[in-house]
Scaffold this motif. Structure first.
Motif, PDB file in Angstrom:
ATOM      1  N   MET A  39      48.196  73.644   9.959  1.00 47.89           N
ATOM      2  CA  MET A  39      46.855  73.962   9.443  1.00 47.89           C
ATOM      3  C   MET A  39      46.200  75.063  10.263  1.00 47.89           C
ATOM      4  O   MET A  39      45.613  76.002   9.728  1.00 47.89           O
ATOM      5  CB  MET A  39      45.989  72.690   9.477  1.00 47.89           C
ATOM      6  CG  MET A  39      44.667  72.845   8.745  1.00 47.89           C
ATOM      7  SD  MET A  39      44.905  72.997   6.976  1.00 47.89           S
ATOM      8  CE  MET A  39      43.219  73.117   6.407  1.00 47.89           C
ATOM      9  N   MET A  40      46.311  74.925  11.599  1.00 40.25           N
ATOM     10  CA  MET A  40      45.721  75.956  12.457  1.00 40.25           C
ATOM     11  C   MET A  40      46.406  77.307  12.251  1.00 40.25           C
ATOM     12  O   MET A  40      45.762  78.351  12.244  1.00 40.25           O
ATOM     13  CB  MET A  40      45.827  75.523  13.922  1.00 40.25           C
ATOM     14  CG  MET A  40      44.920  74.356  14.288  1.00 40.25           C
ATOM     15  SD  MET A  40      44.958  73.970  16.035  1.00 40.25           S
ATOM     16  CE  MET A  40      43.873  72.540  16.095  1.00 40.25           C
ATOM     17  N   THR A  41      47.745  77.258  12.084  1.00 38.85           N
ATOM     18  CA  THR A  41      48.472  78.507  11.862  1.00 38.85           C
ATOM     19  C   THR A  41      48.018  79.160  10.565  1.00 38.85           C
ATOM     20  O   THR A  41      47.861  80.387  10.491  1.00 38.85           O
ATOM     21  CB  THR A  41      49.984  78.234  11.825  1.00 38.85           C
ATOM     22  OG1 THR A  41      50.380  77.650  13.072  1.00 38.85           O
ATOM     23  CG2 THR A  41      50.758  79.525  11.625  1.00 38.85           C
ATOM     24  N   GLU A  42      47.795  78.351   9.535  1.00 35.12           N
ATOM     25  CA  GLU A  42      47.314  78.899   8.266  1.00 35.12           C
ATOM     26  C   GLU A  42      45.948  79.554   8.444  1.00 35.12           C
ATOM     27  O   GLU A  42      45.681  80.620   7.874  1.00 35.12           O
ATOM     28  CB  GLU A  42      47.219  77.780   7.225  1.00 35.12           C
ATOM     29  CG  GLU A  42      48.564  77.231   6.782  1.00 35.12           C
ATOM     30  CD  GLU A  42      48.423  76.110   5.772  1.00 35.12           C
ATOM     31  OE1 GLU A  42      47.285  75.874   5.309  1.00 35.12           O
ATOM     32  OE2 GLU A  42      49.440  75.483   5.450  1.00 35.12           O
ATOM     33  N   LEU A  43      45.077  78.904   9.236  1.00 32.88           N
ATOM     34  CA  LEU A  43      43.751  79.467   9.498  1.00 32.88           C
ATOM     35  C   LEU A  43      43.870  80.829  10.188  1.00 32.88           C
ATOM     36  O   LEU A  43      43.226  81.803   9.781  1.00 32.88           O
ATOM     37  CB  LEU A  43      42.941  78.505  10.368  1.00 32.88           C
ATOM     38  CG  LEU A  43      41.614  79.034  10.917  1.00 32.88           C
ATOM     39  CD1 LEU A  43      40.644  79.315   9.774  1.00 32.88           C
ATOM     40  CD2 LEU A  43      41.001  78.042  11.903  1.00 32.88           C
ATOM     41  N   LEU A  44      44.694  80.901  11.215  1.00 33.91           N
ATOM     42  CA  LEU A  44      44.837  82.165  11.939  1.00 33.91           C
ATOM     43  C   LEU A  44      45.506  83.229  11.088  1.00 33.91           C
ATOM     44  O   LEU A  44      45.155  84.415  11.170  1.00 33.91           O
ATOM     45  CB  LEU A  44      45.633  81.941  13.226  1.00 33.91           C
ATOM     46  CG  LEU A  44      44.887  81.226  14.358  1.00 33.91           C
ATOM     47  CD1 LEU A  44      45.803  81.017  15.552  1.00 33.91           C
ATOM     48  CD2 LEU A  44      43.650  82.027  14.780  1.00 33.91           C
ATOM     49  N   ASN A  45      46.469  82.837  10.263  1.00 34.87           N
ATOM     50  CA  ASN A  45      47.104  83.809   9.368  1.00 34.87           C
ATOM     51  C   ASN A  45      46.072  84.410   8.420  1.00 34.87           C
ATOM     52  O   ASN A  45      46.069  85.622   8.158  1.00 34.87           O
ATOM     53  CB  ASN A  45      48.220  83.148   8.570  1.00 34.87           C
ATOM     54  CG  ASN A  45      49.482  82.952   9.389  1.00 34.87           C
ATOM     55  OD1 ASN A  45      49.677  83.616  10.405  1.00 34.87           O
ATOM     56  ND2 ASN A  45      50.339  82.040   8.953  1.00 34.87           N
ATOM     57  N   SER A  46      45.200  83.560   7.884  1.00 34.99           N
ATOM     58  CA  SER A  46      44.158  84.052   6.982  1.00 34.99           C
ATOM     59  C   SER A  46      43.209  84.997   7.708  1.00 34.99           C
ATOM     60  O   SER A  46      42.885  86.086   7.200  1.00 34.99           O
ATOM     61  CB  SER A  46      43.385  82.864   6.408  1.00 34.99           C
ATOM     62  OG  SER A  46      42.300  83.306   5.619  1.00 34.99           O
ATOM     63  N   SER A  71      39.739  74.558  19.986  1.00 33.84           N
ATOM     64  CA  SER A  71      40.793  73.810  20.677  1.00 33.84           C
ATOM     65  C   SER A  71      41.690  74.750  21.477  1.00 33.84           C
ATOM     66  O   SER A  71      41.863  75.930  21.154  1.00 33.84           O
ATOM     67  CB  SER A  71      41.651  73.041  19.676  1.00 33.84           C
ATOM     68  OG  SER A  71      42.441  73.933  18.908  1.00 33.84           O
ATOM     69  N   HIS A  72      42.288  74.202  22.530  1.00 37.33           N
ATOM     70  CA  HIS A  72      43.224  74.984  23.344  1.00 37.33           C
ATOM     71  C   HIS A  72      44.486  75.321  22.549  1.00 37.33           C
ATOM     72  O   HIS A  72      45.103  76.367  22.763  1.00 37.33           O
ATOM     73  CB  HIS A  72      43.579  74.214  24.613  1.00 37.33           C
ATOM     74  CG  HIS A  72      42.431  74.065  25.566  1.00 37.33           C
ATOM     75  ND1 HIS A  72      41.821  75.146  26.179  1.00 37.33           N
ATOM     76  CD2 HIS A  72      41.774  72.967  26.009  1.00 37.33           C
ATOM     77  CE1 HIS A  72      40.843  74.718  26.954  1.00 37.33           C
ATOM     78  NE2 HIS A  72      40.782  73.400  26.867  1.00 37.33           N
ATOM     79  N   PHE A  94      46.490  81.858  18.946  1.00 35.07           N
ATOM     80  CA  PHE A  94      45.814  83.146  18.829  1.00 35.07           C
ATOM     81  C   PHE A  94      46.413  84.164  19.795  1.00 35.07           C
ATOM     82  O   PHE A  94      46.589  85.337  19.458  1.00 35.07           O
ATOM     83  CB  PHE A  94      44.322  82.953  19.096  1.00 35.07           C
ATOM     84  CG  PHE A  94      43.475  84.187  18.944  1.00 35.07           C
ATOM     85  CD1 PHE A  94      43.716  85.115  17.946  1.00 35.07           C
ATOM     86  CD2 PHE A  94      42.414  84.418  19.810  1.00 35.07           C
ATOM     87  CE1 PHE A  94      42.927  86.252  17.801  1.00 35.07           C
ATOM     88  CE2 PHE A  94      41.622  85.542  19.680  1.00 35.07           C
ATOM     89  CZ  PHE A  94      41.875  86.469  18.671  1.00 35.07           C
ATOM     90  N   MET A  95      46.745  83.714  21.002  1.00 38.60           N
ATOM     91  CA  MET A  95      47.331  84.607  22.006  1.00 38.60           C
ATOM     92  C   MET A  95      48.705  85.133  21.583  1.00 38.60           C
ATOM     93  O   MET A  95      49.190  86.102  22.151  1.00 38.60           O
ATOM     94  CB  MET A  95      47.481  83.879  23.342  1.00 38.60           C
ATOM     95  CG  MET A  95      46.197  83.454  24.002  1.00 38.60           C
ATOM     96  SD  MET A  95      46.546  82.574  25.545  1.00 38.60           S
ATOM     97  CE  MET A  95      45.082  81.536  25.679  1.00 38.60           C
ATOM     98  N   GLN A  96      49.287  84.501  20.568  1.00 41.26           N
ATOM     99  CA  GLN A  96      50.639  84.885  20.134  1.00 41.26           C
ATOM    100  C   GLN A  96      50.663  85.369  18.691  1.00 41.26           C
ATOM    101  O   GLN A  96      51.693  85.344  18.030  1.00 41.26           O
ATOM    102  CB  GLN A  96      51.577  83.694  20.350  1.00 41.26           C
ATOM    103  CG  GLN A  96      51.647  83.270  21.815  1.00 41.26           C
ATOM    104  CD  GLN A  96      52.467  82.030  22.066  1.00 41.26           C
ATOM    105  OE1 GLN A  96      52.987  81.410  21.139  1.00 41.26           O
ATOM    106  NE2 GLN A  96      52.599  81.647  23.327  1.00 41.26           N
ATOM    107  N   LEU A  97      49.528  85.862  18.235  1.00 43.67           N
ATOM    108  CA  LEU A  97      49.394  86.313  16.849  1.00 43.67           C
ATOM    109  C   LEU A  97      49.770  87.792  16.727  1.00 43.67           C
ATOM    110  O   LEU A  97      49.015  88.627  16.227  1.00 43.67           O
ATOM    111  CB  LEU A  97      47.952  86.071  16.374  1.00 43.67           C
ATOM    112  CG  LEU A  97      47.716  85.900  14.875  1.00 43.67           C
ATOM    113  CD1 LEU A  97      48.409  84.639  14.355  1.00 43.67           C
ATOM    114  CD2 LEU A  97      46.224  85.825  14.581  1.00 43.67           C
TER     115      LEU A  97
END
Length: 416
Positions: free
Chosen positions: A1-8, A182-183, A189-192
């Motif tokens: 879910m978090m990955t989907e958020l960052l991808n968006s 969240s951490h 995010f640091m690896q996007l």
């Protein structure tokens, strides 16, 4: 879910960056001035959000609370910084150099945006505005991940900025705030890498090192400030006192405040009581080496080995007596964080040796380290103060948020 958020978020940032890169300087400046006006108009709403964040500061140090706190005057200064950014020359499209090769190719190296800039920072709401303004002017989209302690303030500021973008029919996603604190998400995010071109951490040494050690996205390291002032044996002692008090006490919670004082042995007996009295008037705790303790007695507590490497961000200073300029330079280069260092002297040769041999982003002669600041340098604002040596060093303004591309014009040339 978090990955989907960052991808968006990442996809939206890339699309916004492509649009920003096409804007004229005139349009960008109009938008920035509108942002500044809106920040002032919405001051009550922003301060209300800030009060929500300040309502729970349990366990936070005073220096942290100071950085988090906004006032009418601080917001006015932040808005003025946005106007200054609008008044600065646009770096985009500038030609750094150009030449014609033997084969007749016309080559030029021009300034272009970095693309998508990610900022990870702590309780510093001013970073939200400074980053948005500088990235917008330099044609970059920005993704902001602030600390949970300033979440409501950052959300409100971003809302004001995004509303201005919308009124100009510009993509609001040029400025995005990550509201999940969240951490785990920060690590992602640091690896996007597929979306973020550069990552800039702003905050404590611990935060910065966490980003440097865990990011796969290229990082511009902004450093903690273990800053020193060296008082030479030729110094004007009243000037030295004035500079030290300003550098230590004007705002001790920030990275350009002075943390260490080195005093030449020839003047130590005269100057240390003078500066100790002045520091005491400002309620500054003194920690000293053996010779400082001998001179000042119970006015000072003995410094421990770790003191020489500590950024206090508080009303604390450590003092060491040195016997030569070479000793001062050696001590500073061993213990500093490559941020800002100063010498107080009337000896030109000493000043030149100090500026040449000190390894730091900013080196001062007869001035307070508190001037290491994008606003004070005339940049309008800053994206951070880089203490590394690649790409950018010192306060980073518009140019440091650009890179270059080569444009090559030919007339049908082929390589033999």
């Amino acid at each position: 879910m978090m990955t989907e958020l960052l991808n968006s978020i990442g996809q939206q940032a890339i699309a916004a960056a492509q649009a920003l890169a096409q804007l004229s300087t005139t349009t960008k400046n109009q938008v920035l001035r509108a942002m500044a006006d809106a920040l002032e108009e919405k001051t009550p709403d922003i301060l209300a959000a800030n009060q929500e964040d300040l309502a729970d500061t349990t366990g936070l140090e005073d220096k942290f609370i100071d950085r988090l706190t906004l006032t009418v005057d601080r917001l006015a200064g932040i808005a003025d910084g946005v106007r200054q950014v609008a008044n600065l020359p646009d770096p985009l499209g500038n030609i750094d150099r150009g030449w014609t090769t033997e084969s007749g190719l016309e080559i030029s190296q021009k300034r272009v945006p970095l693309g998508v800039v990610g900022i990870i920072y702590e309780a510093r709401p001013n970073v939200t505005v400074d980053s948005a303004a500088l990235c917008f002017k330099s044609g970059n989209a920005v993704i902001l991940r602030g600390g949970k302690e300033a979440l409501q303030t950052n959300i409100k500021i971003a809302e004001v900025v995004r509303e201005v973008l919308a009124t100009f029919n510009l993509p609001q996603d040029a400025v995005q705030v990550i509201t999940e604190t969240s951490h785990e998400l920060a690590q992602q995010f640091m690896q996007l890498n597929q979306y973020v071109d550069v990552l800039i951490p702003r905050g404590s040494a611990r935060l910065i090192q966490t980003v440097v050690q865990n990011a796969t996205v290229p990082v511009i390291e902004t450093g903690a400030g273990n800053c020193h002032i060296y008082v030479d044996e030729t110094a004007d002692l009243q000037m030295a006192e004035d500079i030290i008090i300003n550098a230590k006490t004007q705002r001790p919670s920030v990275c350009n405040a002075t943390e260490k004082l080195l005093v030449n042995a020839e003047i130590a007996a005269d100057f240390l009581p003078q500066i100790a009295a002045a520091l005491a008037n400002s309620h500054v705790e003194i920690r000293g080496d053996e010779q400082t303790c001998q001179i000042l007695g119970d006015q000072v507590r003995p410094a421990q080995p770790e003191d020489w490497d500590t950024e206090y961000n508080d009303y604390i200073i450590a003092i060491k007596v040195v016997h030569t300029l070479d000793e001062a330079i050696s001590h500073i280069n061993q213990h500093n964080t490559k941020h800002s260092e100063a010498i107080i002297t009337t000896n030109y040769e000493h000043s030149q040796q100090f500026t040449q041999q000190i390894d730091a982003a900013c080196v001062y002669v007869n001035a307070s380290t508190r001037f290491t600041d994008g606003f004070e340098f005339g940049f309008g604002a800053e994206i951070g103060i880089s203490t590394q040596k690649l790409h950018a060093r010192g306060p980073m303004g518009l140019k440091e948020l650009t890179t270059t591309k080569y444009v090559i014009l030919g007339q049908g040339q082929i390589r033999e």
